[in-house]
Design a protein around this motif. Structure first.
Motif, PDB file in Angstrom:
ATOM      1  N   ALA A 156      -8.437 -18.986 -11.523  1.00 53.21           N
ATOM      2  CA  ALA A 156      -8.457 -17.736 -12.292  1.00 53.21           C
ATOM      3  C   ALA A 156      -7.799 -18.055 -13.627  1.00 53.21           C
ATOM      4  N   PRO A 157      -8.015 -17.228 -14.639  1.00 53.69           N
ATOM      5  CA  PRO A 157      -7.346 -17.488 -15.922  1.00 53.69           C
ATOM      6  C   PRO A 157      -5.836 -17.610 -15.728  1.00 53.69           C
ATOM      7  N   ARG A 158      -5.236 -18.538 -16.410  1.00 50.88           N
ATOM      8  CA  ARG A 158      -3.811 -18.848 -16.229  1.00 50.88           C
ATOM      9  C   ARG A 158      -2.915 -17.617 -16.409  1.00 50.88           C
ATOM     10  N   TYR A 159      -3.239 -16.761 -17.365  1.00 47.40           N
ATOM     11  CA  TYR A 159      -2.376 -15.605 -17.608  1.00 47.40           C
ATOM     12  C   TYR A 159      -2.418 -14.584 -16.468  1.00 47.40           C
ATOM     13  N   PHE A 160      -3.366 -14.699 -15.556  1.00 48.99           N
ATOM     14  CA  PHE A 160      -3.386 -13.824 -14.386  1.00 48.99           C
ATOM     15  C   PHE A 160      -2.137 -14.020 -13.524  1.00 48.99           C
ATOM     16  N   ALA A 161      -1.487 -15.169 -13.644  1.00 53.02           N
ATOM     17  CA  ALA A 161      -0.272 -15.417 -12.866  1.00 53.02           C
ATOM     18  C   ALA A 161       0.808 -14.397 -13.178  1.00 53.02           C
ATOM     19  N   THR A 162       0.850 -13.919 -14.422  1.00 54.10           N
ATOM     20  CA  THR A 162       1.820 -12.876 -14.773  1.00 54.10           C
ATOM     21  C   THR A 162       1.178 -11.488 -14.776  1.00 54.10           C
ATOM     22  N   LEU A 163      -0.077 -11.386 -15.176  1.00 56.72           N
ATOM     23  CA  LEU A 163      -0.735 -10.075 -15.260  1.00 56.72           C
ATOM     24  C   LEU A 163      -0.967  -9.448 -13.897  1.00 56.72           C
ATOM     25  N   ARG A 164      -1.629 -10.157 -13.007  1.00 55.09           N
ATOM     26  CA  ARG A 164      -2.106  -9.540 -11.771  1.00 55.09           C
ATOM     27  C   ARG A 164      -1.002  -8.935 -10.898  1.00 55.09           C
ATOM     28  N   PRO A 165       0.111  -9.630 -10.643  1.00 53.18           N
ATOM     29  CA  PRO A 165       1.125  -8.974  -9.803  1.00 53.18           C
ATOM     30  C   PRO A 165       1.632  -7.664 -10.403  1.00 53.18           C
ATOM     31  N   ARG A 166       1.943  -7.671 -11.680  1.00 57.71           N
ATOM     32  CA  ARG A 166       2.437  -6.442 -12.316  1.00 57.71           C
ATOM     33  C   ARG A 166       1.357  -5.367 -12.332  1.00 57.71           C
ATOM     34  N   GLN A 167       0.201  -5.732 -12.808  1.00 51.82           N
ATOM     35  CA  GLN A 167      -0.919  -4.791 -12.944  1.00 51.82           C
ATOM     36  C   GLN A 167      -1.270  -4.152 -11.608  1.00 51.82           C
ATOM     37  N   LEU A 168      -1.504  -4.973 -10.613  1.00 56.27           N
ATOM     38  CA  LEU A 168      -2.024  -4.463  -9.358  1.00 56.27           C
ATOM     39  C   LEU A 168      -0.958  -3.792  -8.508  1.00 56.27           C
ATOM     40  N   LEU A 169       0.289  -4.170  -8.677  1.00 61.76           N
ATOM     41  CA  LEU A 169       1.334  -3.456  -7.943  1.00 61.76           C
ATOM     42  C   LEU A 169       1.590  -2.079  -8.544  1.00 61.76           C
ATOM     43  N   ILE A 170       1.353  -1.920  -9.842  1.00 64.34           N
ATOM     44  CA  ILE A 170       1.396  -0.581 -10.453  1.00 64.34           C
ATOM     45  C   ILE A 170       0.291   0.278  -9.841  1.00 64.34           C
ATOM     46  N   GLY A 171      -0.917  -0.270  -9.774  1.00 61.13           N
ATOM     47  CA  GLY A 171      -2.031   0.455  -9.152  1.00 61.13           C
ATOM     48  C   GLY A 171      -1.761   0.750  -7.687  1.00 61.13           C
ATOM     49  N   ALA A 172      -1.204  -0.222  -6.962  1.00 63.05           N
ATOM     50  CA  ALA A 172      -0.883  -0.023  -5.542  1.00 63.05           C
ATOM     51  C   ALA A 172       0.148   1.081  -5.368  1.00 63.05           C
ATOM     52  N   ALA A 173       1.089   1.185  -6.299  1.00 71.39           N
ATOM     53  CA  ALA A 173       2.098   2.259  -6.224  1.00 71.39           C
ATOM     54  C   ALA A 173       1.432   3.623  -6.365  1.00 71.39           C
ATOM     55  N   GLY A 174       0.504   3.764  -7.314  1.00 75.02           N
ATOM     56  CA  GLY A 174      -0.239   5.020  -7.458  1.00 75.02           C
ATOM     57  C   GLY A 174      -1.038   5.335  -6.210  1.00 75.02           C
ATOM     58  N   LEU A 175      -1.686   4.326  -5.652  1.00 77.45           N
ATOM     59  CA  LEU A 175      -2.463   4.515  -4.424  1.00 77.45           C
ATOM     60  C   LEU A 175      -1.556   4.860  -3.235  1.00 77.45           C
ATOM     61  N   ALA A 176      -0.387   4.237  -3.177  1.00 80.06           N
ATOM     62  CA  ALA A 176       0.568   4.538  -2.104  1.00 80.06           C
ATOM     63  C   ALA A 176       1.052   5.984  -2.205  1.00 80.06           C
ATOM     64  N   ALA A 177       1.252   6.478  -3.428  1.00 76.61           N
ATOM     65  CA  ALA A 177       1.637   7.888  -3.597  1.00 76.61           C
ATOM     66  C   ALA A 177       0.512   8.797  -3.089  1.00 76.61           C
ATOM     67  N   LEU A 178      -0.724   8.429  -3.375  1.00 73.04           N
ATOM     68  CA  LEU A 178      -1.856   9.200  -2.857  1.00 73.04           C
ATOM     69  C   LEU A 178      -1.925   9.124  -1.338  1.00 73.04           C
ATOM     70  N   LEU A 179      -1.645   7.951  -0.790  1.00 70.19           N
ATOM     71  CA  LEU A 179      -1.635   7.774   0.661  1.00 70.19           C
ATOM     72  C   LEU A 179      -0.571   8.661   1.302  1.00 70.19           C
ATOM     73  N   GLY A 180       0.613   8.679   0.689  1.00 64.14           N
ATOM     74  CA  GLY A 180       1.668   9.547   1.211  1.00 64.14           C
ATOM     75  C   GLY A 180       1.256  11.008   1.203  1.00 64.14           C
ATOM     76  N   ARG A 181       0.586  11.412   0.141  1.00 64.76           N
ATOM     77  CA  ARG A 181       0.112  12.804   0.043  1.00 64.76           C
ATOM     78  C   ARG A 181      -0.976  13.082   1.067  1.00 64.76           C
ATOM     79  N   ALA A 182      -1.899  12.129   1.248  1.00 67.81           N
ATOM     80  CA  ALA A 182      -2.995  12.311   2.208  1.00 67.81           C
ATOM     81  C   ALA A 182      -2.460  12.404   3.636  1.00 67.81           C
ATOM     82  N   ILE A 183      -1.448  11.623   3.961  1.00 63.53           N
ATOM     83  CA  ILE A 183      -0.856  11.658   5.298  1.00 63.53           C
ATOM     84  C   ILE A 183      -0.072  12.962   5.492  1.00 63.53           C
ATOM     85  N   GLY A 184       0.598  13.395   4.418  1.00 65.59           N
ATOM     86  CA  GLY A 184       1.417  14.598   4.487  1.00 65.59           C
ATOM     87  C   GLY A 184       0.640  15.896   4.489  1.00 65.59           C
ATOM     88  N   SER A 185      -0.640  15.836   4.204  1.00 66.15           N
ATOM     89  CA  SER A 185      -1.444  17.068   4.111  1.00 66.15           C
ATOM     90  C   SER A 185      -1.954  17.518   5.452  1.00 66.15           C
TER      91      SER A 185
END
Length: 153
Positions: free
Chosen positions: A124-153
């Motif tokens: 993969a492009p070399r800069y993905f080593a720093t981009l992907r963990p930060r980028q995708l964990l931000i997205g995963a956090a948003g999805l986890a908040a949605l998951l918490g809401r979906a479970i809580g509903s």
């Protein structure tokens, strides 16, 4: 985008196109908890669609890199792409929002880990080593908040 696969610093377009698509997931996660009905319903369902589209796009990026960069491991790129695409597709067809969101959180966390590893090994492009963990964990956090809401509903 930058075609220099060994470039360690992140190009501006990589940052914009990497972090920008995560913002709707964060906004949906916040909106699902803070907005009155019917907005939480829409935040969860639109978050699933957006999250799946982005994960499918990331699958295509990995496969495209394998096509365009001769040193990339074609079998590894194909397998990774299929895995990401499968999780995205399952999220779109699973009827239960909590299960769909679980598929997406899993996909985003896997992509954060696997794309970093791929970047360090030339798949993969070399800069993905720093981009992907930060980028995708931000997205995963948003999805986890949605998951918490979906479970809580």
């Amino acid at each position: 985008m930058n075609h220099d696969a060994t470039r360690p610093d992140m190009p501006a377009d990589g940052a914009i196109l990497g972090y920008g698509p995560m913002l709707p997931l964060v906004a949906a996660g916040i909106g699902a908890w803070l907005l009155p009905a019917p907005w939480p319903f829409w935040a969860v369902h639109l978050g699933i669609i957006w999250g799946a589209l982005i994960l499918a796009f990331i699958a295509g990026v990995r496969r495209g890199f394998g096509f365009g960069y001769a040193r990339a491991s074609k079998p590894q790129e194909i397998a990774t792409s299929i895995g990401y695409f499968t999780l995205a597709g399952l999220a779109l067809v699973i009827g239960l929002p909590s299960m769909a969101l679980l598929m997406l959180v899993l996909g985003y966390v896997l992509a954060a880990l696997l794309d970093r590893r791929a970047a360090l090994s030339g798949n993969a492009p070399r800069y993905f080593a720093t981009l992907r963990p930060r980028q995708l964990l931000i997205g995963a956090a948003g999805l986890a908040a949605l998951l918490g809401r979906a479970i809580g509903s």
